[in-house]
Design an enzyme around this catalytic site. Sequence first.
Site, mmCIF file in Angstrom:
data_model
loop_
_atom_site.group_PDB
_atom_site.id
_atom_site.type_symbol
_atom_site.label_atom_id
_atom_site.label_comp_id
_atom_site.label_asym_id
_atom_site.label_seq_id
_atom_site.Cartn_x
_atom_site.Cartn_y
_atom_site.Cartn_z
ATOM 1 N N HIS A 13 0.861 -1.197 0.000
ATOM 2 C CA HIS A 13 0.000 0.000 0.000
ATOM 3 C C HIS A 13 0.890 1.236 0.000
ATOM 4 C CE1 HIS A 13 -3.836 2.134 1.403
ATOM 5 N NE2 HIS A 13 -2.929 3.087 1.188
ATOM 6 N N HIS A 15 1.569 5.406 -1.691
ATOM 7 C CA HIS A 15 1.211 6.590 -2.490
ATOM 8 C C HIS A 15 2.497 7.189 -3.050
ATOM 9 C CE1 HIS A 15 -2.933 6.742 -0.898
ATOM 10 N NE2 HIS A 15 -2.371 6.221 0.170
ATOM 11 N N LEU A 16 2.614 7.193 -4.361
ATOM 12 C CA LEU A 16 3.831 7.748 -4.988
ATOM 13 C C LEU A 16 3.619 9.158 -5.525
ATOM 14 C CD1 LEU A 16 5.143 4.591 -6.890
ATOM 15 C CD2 LEU A 16 6.205 5.704 -4.920
ATOM 16 N N ARG A 17 2.342 9.612 -5.563
ATOM 17 C CA ARG A 17 2.014 10.912 -6.169
ATOM 18 C C ARG A 17 2.428 10.920 -7.642
ATOM 19 N NH1 ARG A 17 -1.150 10.951 -1.920
ATOM 20 N NH2 ARG A 17 -0.325 11.894 -0.050
ATOM 21 N N ASN A 41 -5.122 7.365 -6.077
ATOM 22 C CA ASN A 41 -5.804 8.619 -5.707
ATOM 23 C C ASN A 41 -4.963 9.855 -6.033
ATOM 24 O OD1 ASN A 41 -3.977 8.040 -3.609
ATOM 25 N ND2 ASN A 41 -5.172 9.205 -2.117
ATOM 26 N N LYS A 99 -9.395 -0.022 -6.053
ATOM 27 C CA LYS A 99 -9.471 0.592 -4.726
ATOM 28 C C LYS A 99 -10.815 1.259 -4.519
ATOM 29 C CE LYS A 99 -7.875 2.273 -0.802
ATOM 30 N NZ LYS A 99 -6.727 3.045 -0.382
ATOM 31 N N HIS A 136 -10.528 1.372 1.565
ATOM 32 C CA HIS A 136 -10.343 2.356 2.643
ATOM 33 C C HIS A 136 -11.603 2.243 3.503
ATOM 34 C CE1 HIS A 136 -8.791 6.200 4.411
ATOM 35 N NE2 HIS A 136 -10.001 6.102 4.929
ATOM 36 N N HIS A 174 -4.758 -0.555 5.746
ATOM 37 C CA HIS A 174 -4.307 0.202 6.929
ATOM 38 C C HIS A 174 -5.278 0.102 8.103
ATOM 39 C CE1 HIS A 174 -6.992 3.072 5.024
ATOM 40 N NE2 HIS A 174 -6.098 3.455 4.133
ATOM 41 N N LEU A 219 -5.085 9.307 7.956
ATOM 42 C CA LEU A 219 -6.399 8.671 7.992
ATOM 43 C C LEU A 219 -6.269 7.216 7.555
ATOM 44 C CD1 LEU A 219 -8.585 11.551 6.556
ATOM 45 C CD2 LEU A 219 -8.675 10.612 8.883
ATOM 46 N N ASP A 247 1.399 2.648 3.548
ATOM 47 C CA ASP A 247 0.557 3.840 3.364
ATOM 48 C C ASP A 247 1.404 5.100 3.434
ATOM 49 O OD1 ASP A 247 -1.743 5.218 2.756
ATOM 50 O OD2 ASP A 247 -2.500 5.244 4.806
ATOM 51 N N HIS A 251 2.938 14.649 1.778
ATOM 52 C CA HIS A 251 2.360 15.956 1.438
ATOM 53 C C HIS A 251 3.451 16.972 1.745
ATOM 54 C CE1 HIS A 251 -1.865 14.650 1.075
ATOM 55 N NE2 HIS A 251 -1.599 13.825 2.063
ATOM 56 N N ALA A 263 -3.987 14.836 5.423
ATOM 57 C CA ALA A 263 -3.719 13.571 6.123
ATOM 58 C C ALA A 263 -2.674 12.776 5.357
ATOM 59 C CB ALA A 263 -5.011 12.763 6.213
HETATM 60 O O1 DOR Z 1 -3.369 9.479 5.657
HETATM 61 C C1 DOR Z 1 -3.723 9.178 4.531
HETATM 62 N N1 DOR Z 1 -3.157 9.728 3.438
HETATM 63 N N2 DOR Z 1 -4.711 8.292 4.387
HETATM 64 C C2 DOR Z 1 -5.253 8.034 3.193
HETATM 65 O O2 DOR Z 1 -6.171 7.268 3.147
HETATM 66 C C3 DOR Z 1 -4.782 8.729 1.980
HETATM 67 C C4 DOR Z 1 -3.432 9.225 2.137
HETATM 68 C C5 DOR Z 1 -3.054 10.233 1.069
HETATM 69 O O3 DOR Z 1 -3.245 9.947 -0.107
HETATM 70 O O4 DOR Z 1 -2.555 11.314 1.423
HETATM 71 ZN ZN ZN Z 2 -3.359 5.028 1.510
#
Ligand code: DOR
Ligand code: ZN
Length: 348
Positions: A13, A15-17, A41, A99, A136, A174, A219, A247, A251, A263
């Site tokens: 799980h 997130h690479l942006r 996302n 997802k 999620h 998560h 989150l 996860d 940011h 988050a």
């Molecule tokens: O903390 C989080 N950040 N929870 C998520 O479900 C998404 C993630 C994000 O993409 O920033």
């Molecule tokens: Zn996530």
Amino acid sequence: MRSIVINQPDDWHLHLRDGKQLAMTVPASARVFARAIVMPNLANPIITVSEAECYRARILEQVPAGRHFDPLMTLYLQDAMSTDEITKADAHPCIYGCKLYPAGATTHSTRGVNNIEFIYPLLEKMANYEMPLLIHGEVTDPDIDIFDREAVFIDRYLLPICERFPQLPIVFEHITTKTAVDFVSQAPSNVAATITAHHLLYNRNTLLAGGIRPHYYCLPILKTEEDRQALLAAATSGVPKFFLGTDSAPHTTIQKESACGCAGIFSAPCALESYATVFDAHHSLDKLENFASRFGAEFYRLPLNTQKVEIKQQEWQVPAVVAAGEDKFIPMCAGETLTWQAKPILTG
Ligand code: DOR
Ligand code: ZN
């Protein structure tokens, strides 16, 4: 000096942006992980197979020379998505699941699912293909206390999905509560869960220790110490339903240190080391390899990695800040000295 050698782990799980951030996020994960389930996302979510293909190509451009890193792509489910897209995804060798973000649950989820029953035809297709559904699991109802959103999601949505689609492989992503641990433990073998390093390391007091600490805001939100202990017991149990998913969700400092901060905890720079630290503190380092390098691969029906990673008891300092162009990111454990360090064992 204590040291363990394990098969190279995967991150189930991540997130690479996108854009210029990939030049920072991809090497941070490819440093130790061989593969990662890449979350869809983005600001413009990945909703088609062809978008996933292009995104994958952008990720691969940023893999450092000499490293192997396989991004396992996912699609973002929407109310109006066609079942044909599921058929295409199933036929595509780079797509590993879809997802489910309840609309409004988290970062870039506004275009997610508004009514879970609307996507039952998609879930039926996925169940036929045995394609994993990644969830999620939090309700978005503002009347539900933020600390109860995961538990209420189980009763309102997850249980009905599990009952209606018994063939569907489900990853409850998560998980953060004892309730979720108990649910997954008692569910049939098609239901598994990822566990983050931050939910193993911290409880909700960390978020408010001496002031509000935005870099610990994620989150689902950090929960109680009792919940953390239940997660730790699950992660170190040797039960194959529980496996590693960081996860890691960067940011920028501007987005985090704000009156309405985003988050997400950026754990990739020290993720494997953090799991090692918490497993060691629990006298369970011998359980780390299966959790990090075996159970997830088996659930996704993928071969185990053959490369190795050494995790040594050796002090090193996590960077206080990580840059990508002009953007700055504060990683988990920023500036802290960790006592476990992971390095791939490079073979020919
Ligand atoms: O903390 C989080 N950040 N929870 C998520 O479900 C998404 C993630 C994000 O993409 O920033
Ligand atoms: Zn996530």
